[in-house]
Design an enzyme around this catalytic site. Structure first.
Site, short mmCIF file in Angstrom:
data_model
loop_
_atom_site.label_atom_id
_atom_site.label_comp_id
_atom_site.label_asym_id
_atom_site.label_seq_id
_atom_site.Cartn_x
_atom_site.Cartn_y
_atom_site.Cartn_z
CD GLN A 142 -12.93 -1.95 -0.42
OE1 GLN A 142 -12.17 -1.87 0.53
NE2 GLN A 142 -14.16 -2.48 -0.32
CG ASP A 181 -13.39 6.44 -1.32
OD1 ASP A 181 -13.40 6.39 -0.08
OD2 ASP A 181 -12.36 6.28 -2.00
CB CYS A 203 -14.05 1.28 -0.11
SG CYS A 203 -13.37 2.95 -0.01
NE ARG A 254 -3.84 0.63 1.91
CZ ARG A 254 -5.07 0.79 2.38
NH1 ARG A 254 -5.32 1.58 3.40
NH2 ARG A 254 -6.08 0.12 1.85
NE ARG A 258 -10.33 -5.37 0.77
CZ ARG A 258 -9.57 -4.31 1.07
NH1 ARG A 258 -10.12 -3.23 1.56
NH2 ARG A 258 -8.27 -4.32 0.82
N1 NVA Z 1 -9.80 6.70 -1.69
C1 NVA Z 1 -9.44 6.32 -0.35
C2 NVA Z 1 -9.70 4.88 -0.13
C3 NVA Z 1 -9.39 4.38 1.25
C4 NVA Z 1 -9.62 2.92 1.40
C5 NVA Z 1 -7.98 6.66 -0.11
O1 NVA Z 1 -7.16 6.42 -0.99
O2 NVA Z 1 -7.65 7.16 0.97
N1 CP Z 2 -11.19 0.09 2.41
C1 CP Z 2 -9.93 0.00 2.82
O1 CP Z 2 -8.99 -0.32 2.04
O2 CP Z 2 -9.77 0.21 4.14
P1 CP Z 2 -8.41 0.42 4.94
O3 CP Z 2 -7.84 1.73 4.51
O4 CP Z 2 -8.82 0.40 6.39
O5 CP Z 2 -7.48 -0.70 4.60
#
Ligand code: NVA
Ligand code: CP
Length: 313
Positions: free
Chosen positions: A133, A222, A262, A103, A290
Site C-alpha cells: 500500500q 487511516d 489507504c 495478509r 495498487r
Molecule cells: N490499518 C488498517 C489498514 C486497512 C487496509 C487495518 O489494518 O485494518
Molecule cells: N487498502 C487496503 O489494503 O484495502 P483492502 O483491505 O480492501 O485490501
C-alpha cells in the site's frame, strides 16, 4: 537468493525508484491495452486471514494481466485455518506456486513463512506493516506532484501498520514525515528509532494534528481501529477525537496539498466526507494504482529468469 517483500526496508532506494519508473511505463501500456504477459505459466497463492477488497482483487487482476494465475486461499477453508503449522504450509505451497501473498495478524507469521518458503513471500498487510500500500501511495504522490523529493508528508491518526510503513518509506526515500498520534497510539518504537537513525530527512512525532498539517504537501490518515481491534472501537473513538482530516486541517496544509487514505475509510471519524470528496483528495486514484505497482512487484520477484530483460525497460 529468494527475494521477499515483507517490509519497505527489504528494498533499497534504487530498487524502489526502479519500481516506480516501471510502474509508470506498465500503467501507460495497460491504459492502451498493450498486452504484457511475462508471467505466463506462473501462479501465486493469496493466503488471507483478514478481509480485503483492494489487495485481493488487485493482486488477482495483476496476475491475470501478467499472463499468470492467482489462487485465493482463505483460512476458513484451508488446513492453515485448522492449525497446520506455518513451516509445513510454506514448504508444501512452495512446491505448487511461484509466489505467495499473505495478509494476516502477527508479522512473525509472514517472517516464518518466508523462512521456510522457497518462493517469494509478499506481505499483503500484517498488524505491523503494509508495504504494498505505501509503495503505491508514494507512486501516487509522484504522479500528482512529480516527485517525492523535498515534500512534507503528514500522518494524522493511529500509529498503525500504515504509519510504520510510511516511516520506513520516508527513511528510505528521504522525504519529511510529521506524525501526530494520540498518547498511547504511537507507531512502533523500534521501527521509528531505526528509521530515524538511518534517515537523511526529518521524521518526527509532533504534538498535534495542526502541527503535522502545517505546510504539508500530503495529508494522510487511516481508520482509528484496524482489523483485529474491533473490540477497542469505542475506546479508540474517544482517544482519537480531533485526529481527523477535515477542512480546518486541510486549510493549514499547502494550497495544492493532496489528501490520501489507504481505504476503507470511516467518514466522520478519521476523515470528513467533505474532504474525502473534495478536490484535494486522490484516494480513488491511489486505490487504482495498487494494481499497477503490484504488477511490477510481482514481475520483479517472480520472474527471476527474465530479470535482465526487465531491467532494460
Ligand atoms: N490499518 C488498517 C489498514 C486497512 C487496509 C487495518 O489494518 O485494518
Ligand atoms: N487498502 C487496503 O489494503 O484495502 P483492502 O483491505 O480492501 O485490501
Amino acid at each position: 537468493m529468494i527475494k521477499h517483500l515483507l517490509t519497505i526496508s527489504d528494498l533499497t532506494k534504487n530498487e524502489i525508484d526502479a519500481i516506480f519508473e516501471k510502474t509508470s511505463f506498465f500503467k501507460e501500456r495497460q491504459t492502451r491495452r498493450i498486452p504484457h504477459n511475462p508471467l505466463i505459466g506462473k501462479s501465486i497463492g493469496l493466503i488471507f486471514d483478514k478481509a480485503s477488497t483492494r489487495t485481493r482483487v488487485s493482486f488477482e487482476v495483476a496476475m491475470h494481466q501478467l499472463g499468470g494465475h492467482a489462487i485465493f486461499i482463505s483460512h476458513r477453508d484451508s488446513q492453515i485455518g485448522r492449525g497446520e503449522p506455518i513451516k509445513d504450509s510454506a514448504r508444501v505451497l512452495s512446491r505448487y506456486v511461484d509466489g505467495i501473498v499473505i495478509r494476516t495478524f502477527g508479522h512473525n507469521i509472514v517472517e516464518e513463512f518466508a523462512r521456510y518458503s522457497t518462493v517469494p513471500i509478499i506481505n499483503g498487510l500484517t498488524d505491523l506493516h503494509h508495504p504494498c500500500q505505501v509503495l503505491t501511495d508514494v507512486f501516487t504522490i509522484i504522479e500528482k506532484k512529480g516527485s517525492y523529493r523535498g515534500l512534507k508528508v503528514a500522518w494524522i491518526g493511529d500509529g498503525n501498520n500504515m504509519a510504520n510503513s510510511w516511516i520506513e518509506a520516508a527513511s528510505r526515500l528521504g522525504f519529511d514525515l510529521a506524525i501526530a498520534c494520540p498518547d498511547g497510539y504511537l507507531p512502533d518504537k523500534d521501527i521509528l528509532e531505526r528509521a530515524k537513525k538511518e534517515a537523511k530527512s526529518k521524521i518526527e512525532i509532533v504534538k498535534s494534528p495542526k502541527d503535522a498539517a502545517k505546510d504539508a504537501d500530503v495529508l494522510n490518515t487511516d481508520v482509528w481501529a484496524s482489523m483485529g481491534q474491533e473490540e477497542e472501537i469505542e475506546k479508540r473513538k474517544k482517544a482519537f477525537k480531533g485526529y481527523q482530516i477535515n477542512s480546518e486541517i486541510l486549510k493549514l496544509a499547502k494550497k495544492d496539498a493532496i489528501v490520501m487514505h489507504c481505504l476503507p475509510a470511516h467518514r466522520g471519524e478519521e476523515i470528513t466526507d467533505e474532504v474525502m470528496e473534495g478536490q484535494n483528495s486522490f484516494v480513488f486514484d491511489q486505490a487504482g494504482n495498487r494494481l499497477h505497482v503490484q504488477k511490477v512487484i510481482l514481475e520483479k520477484l517472480l520472474n527471476t529468469e527474465t530479470r535482465n530483460e526487465i531491467q532494460e525497460f
